[in-house]
Motif scaffolding. Structure first.
Motif, PDB file in Angstrom:
ATOM      1  N   PRO A   1       0.798  -1.235   0.000  1.00 48.02           N
ATOM      2  CA  PRO A   1       0.000   0.000   0.000  1.00 48.02           C
ATOM      3  C   PRO A   1       0.827   1.280   0.000  1.00 48.02           C
ATOM      4  CG  PRO A   1      -0.938  -1.598   1.521  1.00 48.02           C
ATOM      5  CD  PRO A   1       0.376  -2.173   1.064  1.00 48.02           C
ATOM      6  N   SER A   2       2.000   1.268   0.617  1.00 44.04           N
ATOM      7  CA  SER A   2       2.801   2.487   0.668  1.00 44.04           C
ATOM      8  C   SER A   2       3.348   2.874  -0.704  1.00 44.04           C
ATOM      9  CB  SER A   2       3.963   2.318   1.649  1.00 44.04           C
ATOM     10  OG  SER A   2       4.750   1.197   1.296  1.00 44.04           O
ATOM     11  N   PHE A   3       3.437   1.905  -1.625  1.00 40.24           N
ATOM     12  CA  PHE A   3       3.900   2.206  -2.973  1.00 40.24           C
ATOM     13  C   PHE A   3       2.750   2.167  -3.981  1.00 40.24           C
ATOM     14  CE2 PHE A   3       7.847   0.378  -1.061  1.00 40.24           C
ATOM     15  CZ  PHE A   3       8.608   1.529  -1.135  1.00 40.24           C
ATOM     16  N   SER A   4       1.965   1.098  -3.964  1.00 41.38           N
ATOM     17  CA  SER A   4       0.842   0.938  -4.901  1.00 41.38           C
ATOM     18  C   SER A   4       1.275   1.302  -6.318  1.00 41.38           C
ATOM     19  CB  SER A   4      -0.346   1.805  -4.460  1.00 41.38           C
ATOM     20  OG  SER A   4      -1.503   1.502  -5.224  1.00 41.38           O
ATOM     21  N   LEU A   5       2.309   0.618  -6.787  1.00 43.45           N
ATOM     22  CA  LEU A   5       2.958   0.964  -8.046  1.00 43.45           C
ATOM     23  C   LEU A   5       2.283   0.288  -9.229  1.00 43.45           C
ATOM     24  CD1 LEU A   5       5.461   2.266  -9.510  1.00 43.45           C
ATOM     25  CD2 LEU A   5       6.616   0.059  -9.131  1.00 43.45           C
ATOM     26  N   THR A   6       1.899   1.069 -10.201  1.00 47.47           N
ATOM     27  CA  THR A   6       1.445   0.521 -11.477  1.00 47.47           C
ATOM     28  C   THR A   6       2.673  -0.027 -12.203  1.00 47.47           C
ATOM     29  OG1 THR A   6      -0.433   2.022 -11.666  1.00 47.47           O
ATOM     30  CG2 THR A   6       0.431   1.089 -13.712  1.00 47.47           C
ATOM     31  N   SER A   7       2.564  -1.270 -12.689  1.00 50.14           N
ATOM     32  CA  SER A   7       3.752  -1.924 -13.247  1.00 50.14           C
ATOM     33  C   SER A   7       3.337  -2.979 -14.257  1.00 50.14           C
ATOM     34  CB  SER A   7       4.566  -2.582 -12.121  1.00 50.14           C
ATOM     35  OG  SER A   7       5.710  -3.233 -12.624  1.00 50.14           O
ATOM     36  N   PHE A   8       4.182  -3.165 -15.256  1.00 52.52           N
ATOM     37  CA  PHE A   8       3.937  -4.238 -16.227  1.00 52.52           C
ATOM     38  C   PHE A   8       4.402  -5.551 -15.618  1.00 52.52           C
ATOM     39  CE2 PHE A   8       4.628  -6.937 -19.914  1.00 52.52           C
ATOM     40  CZ  PHE A   8       3.468  -6.707 -20.641  1.00 52.52           C
ATOM     41  N   SER A   9       3.477  -6.505 -15.516  1.00 52.24           N
ATOM     42  CA  SER A   9       3.749  -7.762 -14.827  1.00 52.24           C
ATOM     43  C   SER A   9       4.353  -8.787 -15.776  1.00 52.24           C
ATOM     44  CB  SER A   9       2.446  -8.313 -14.232  1.00 52.24           C
ATOM     45  OG  SER A   9       2.684  -9.543 -13.574  1.00 52.24           O
ATOM     46  N   GLN A  10       5.533  -9.253 -15.425  1.00 51.78           N
ATOM     47  CA  GLN A  10       6.145 -10.342 -16.188  1.00 51.78           C
ATOM     48  C   GLN A  10       5.589 -11.675 -15.669  1.00 51.78           C
ATOM     49  OE1 GLN A  10       9.543 -10.002 -18.426  1.00 51.78           O
ATOM     50  NE2 GLN A  10      10.710  -9.034 -16.794  1.00 51.78           N
ATOM     51  N   PRO A  11       5.291 -12.628 -16.565  1.00 53.84           N
ATOM     52  CA  PRO A  11       4.699 -13.908 -16.143  1.00 53.84           C
ATOM     53  C   PRO A  11       5.766 -14.864 -15.616  1.00 53.84           C
ATOM     54  CG  PRO A  11       4.948 -13.871 -18.527  1.00 53.84           C
ATOM     55  CD  PRO A  11       5.418 -12.523 -18.028  1.00 53.84           C
ATOM     56  N   VAL A  12       6.187 -14.669 -14.358  1.00 52.65           N
ATOM     57  CA  VAL A  12       7.315 -15.417 -13.809  1.00 52.65           C
ATOM     58  C   VAL A  12       7.079 -16.923 -13.865  1.00 52.65           C
ATOM     59  CG1 VAL A  12       8.625 -15.893 -11.698  1.00 52.65           C
ATOM     60  CG2 VAL A  12       8.119 -13.542 -12.349  1.00 52.65           C
ATOM     61  N   ALA A  13       5.902 -17.385 -13.449  1.00 55.36           N
ATOM     62  CA  ALA A  13       5.639 -18.825 -13.427  1.00 55.36           C
ATOM     63  C   ALA A  13       5.765 -19.422 -14.828  1.00 55.36           C
ATOM     64  CB  ALA A  13       4.252 -19.102 -12.853  1.00 55.36           C
ATOM     65  N   GLU A  14       5.192 -18.738 -15.811  1.00 52.42           N
ATOM     66  CA  GLU A  14       5.265 -19.242 -17.183  1.00 52.42           C
ATOM     67  C   GLU A  14       6.688 -19.176 -17.723  1.00 52.42           C
ATOM     68  OE1 GLU A  14       3.134 -17.115 -16.003  1.00 52.42           O
ATOM     69  OE2 GLU A  14       1.104 -17.870 -16.379  1.00 52.42           O
ATOM     70  N   MET A  15       7.424 -18.122 -17.378  1.00 47.01           N
ATOM     71  CA  MET A  15       8.810 -17.998 -17.836  1.00 47.01           C
ATOM     72  C   MET A  15       9.686 -19.093 -17.236  1.00 47.01           C
ATOM     73  SD  MET A  15       9.110 -13.824 -17.658  1.00 47.01           S
ATOM     74  CE  MET A  15      10.868 -13.728 -18.044  1.00 47.01           C
ATOM     75  N   VAL A  16       9.475 -19.390 -15.959  1.00 45.19           N
ATOM     76  CA  VAL A  16      10.251 -20.450 -15.310  1.00 45.19           C
ATOM     77  C   VAL A  16       9.912 -21.799 -15.929  1.00 45.19           C
ATOM     78  CG1 VAL A  16      10.480 -21.748 -13.148  1.00 45.19           C
ATOM     79  CG2 VAL A  16      10.677 -19.251 -13.148  1.00 45.19           C
TER      80      VAL A  16
END
Length: 352
Positions: free
Chosen positions: A285-300
């Protein structure tokens, strides 16, 4: 004092009343063994204090069941999450991880050469790269190499798995334009990294397609301190940006702190800030950053799949996989009038 003789598989077999090959199967990941026999063998092993000698087994099978992982840096919270997921995925199929750190810039070959001396079955390089000479050496020795979150031309036999950096950055540009921003800046990562190159290209191209001037670009080097200096250059200027896209979350959090605490700016009222990777702190909550999510599970999963396939067929053509992500919208950026949807508990932006 006499030294106690090490317990062997033959001792376990004798106590369990099975063959030595049956003991071997019970301790080999993926090998077939009846449940009752496995229980009997494991009980005998426990009572004798037996542990399989993996070094001795590797001399027979010529497989160490070890995957070397070289990480450029662990300050960015994206990579500890990747390392945990990768380790779990490899352990599930009977492999262990041997972790090394490698320089983000400069020649990583000496460190990678050290990894190869441990007779690893494969290599995963995250935020690190190797020379074409060492890539050829790995290929000749049958050690598959997968670049994680990096791209390659593929002509050296190296495979790669990455998120869609260019498309993700282009989506961020479109999101900011739709939110009414006109003075944009980009805090760049390492100049020679494929991730930074693709994100910068996608962002600049999308802004040009919307008729906007190129963003002001300042170097952040994927580093917290450098990103704070970059923020000072941007916000202390006579014409500060109304939106800043940072090439990863690690820098975006530094820029956000600088904006708030060093320059007295309100996020997102005075300036919108967007990151890339969607690391765990982005949702705090202190950051609440909008960010492009990389699909870590799929990449792994894709990385492990490439390793296993190449171990089974060393002559298979090298593949370069690019996996799509999503722009996760939180409180650090002004919102466009439309395109926001909720999926799997996340608010994401999907333009028409």
């Amino acid at each position: 004092m006499s030294q106690r003789r090490p317990v062997t598989a033959q001792d376990v077999a004798r106590l369990a009343g099975v063959s030595q090959s049956a003991v071997s199967r019970c301790f080999t990941p993926g090998a077939s063994a009846a449940p009752q026999m496995r229980e009997r063998v494991e009980a005998a092993a426990r009572s004798l204090g037996y542990r399989p000698n993996l070094i001795a087994r590797s001399l027979i099978t010529r497989r160490s069941r070890i995957i070397g992982v070289a990480l450029g840096y662990l300050h960015n919270q994206f990579y500890p999450a990747v390392l945990e997921a990768l380790s779990e995925a490899l352990q599930a199929i009977g492999y262990q991880v041997l972790l090394f750190t490698a320089p983000q810039e400069g020649d990583a070959d000496p460190r990678i050469a050290d990894i190869l001396r441990y007779q690893v079955d494969g290599l995963v390089l995250a935020s690190a790269s190797l020379s074409s000479r060492l890539a050829a050496e790995c290929r000749a020795s049958g050690v598959p190499v997968v670049l994680f979150n990096r791209t390659t031309a593929g002509d050296d036999g190296t495979e790669s798995v990455s998120g869609d950096n260019e498309a993700g950055a282009a989506m961020i540009a479109a999101f900011l334009v739709a939110g009414g921003h006109r003075r944009l800046a980009y805090v760049a990562g390492l100049e020679n990294s494929s991730t930074n190159r693709d994100r910068q290209r996608g962002f600049c191209a999308a802004l040009a397609a919307h008729g906007l001037a190129p963003p002001r670009i300042v170097a952040g080097g994927y580093d917290h301190t450098q990103a704070q200096r970059a923020a000072a250059l941007l916000f202390a200027s006579g014409d500060p940006p109304d939106a800043v896209f940072c090439a990863n979350d690690h820098m975006a959090l530094a820029v956000m702190d600088a904006a708030r605490h060093s320059h007295g700016l309100r996020v997102p009222d005075d300036v919108s800030i967007i990151g890339f990777d969607d690391t765990a702190p982005a949702s705090w909550p202190s950051f609440s950053l909008t960010s492009f999510s990389q699909p870590v599970a799929e990449m792994v999963a894709a990385t492990v799949g490439l390793l296993v396939a190449r171990l089974a067929d060393p002559d298979a053509p090298a593949r370069q996989l690019v996996l799509p992500g999503a722009l996760v919208v939180r409180g650090s950026a002004r919102l466009p009038a439309r395109g926001l949807v909720t999926e799997a508990g996340r608010r994401i932006w999907r333009p028409q």
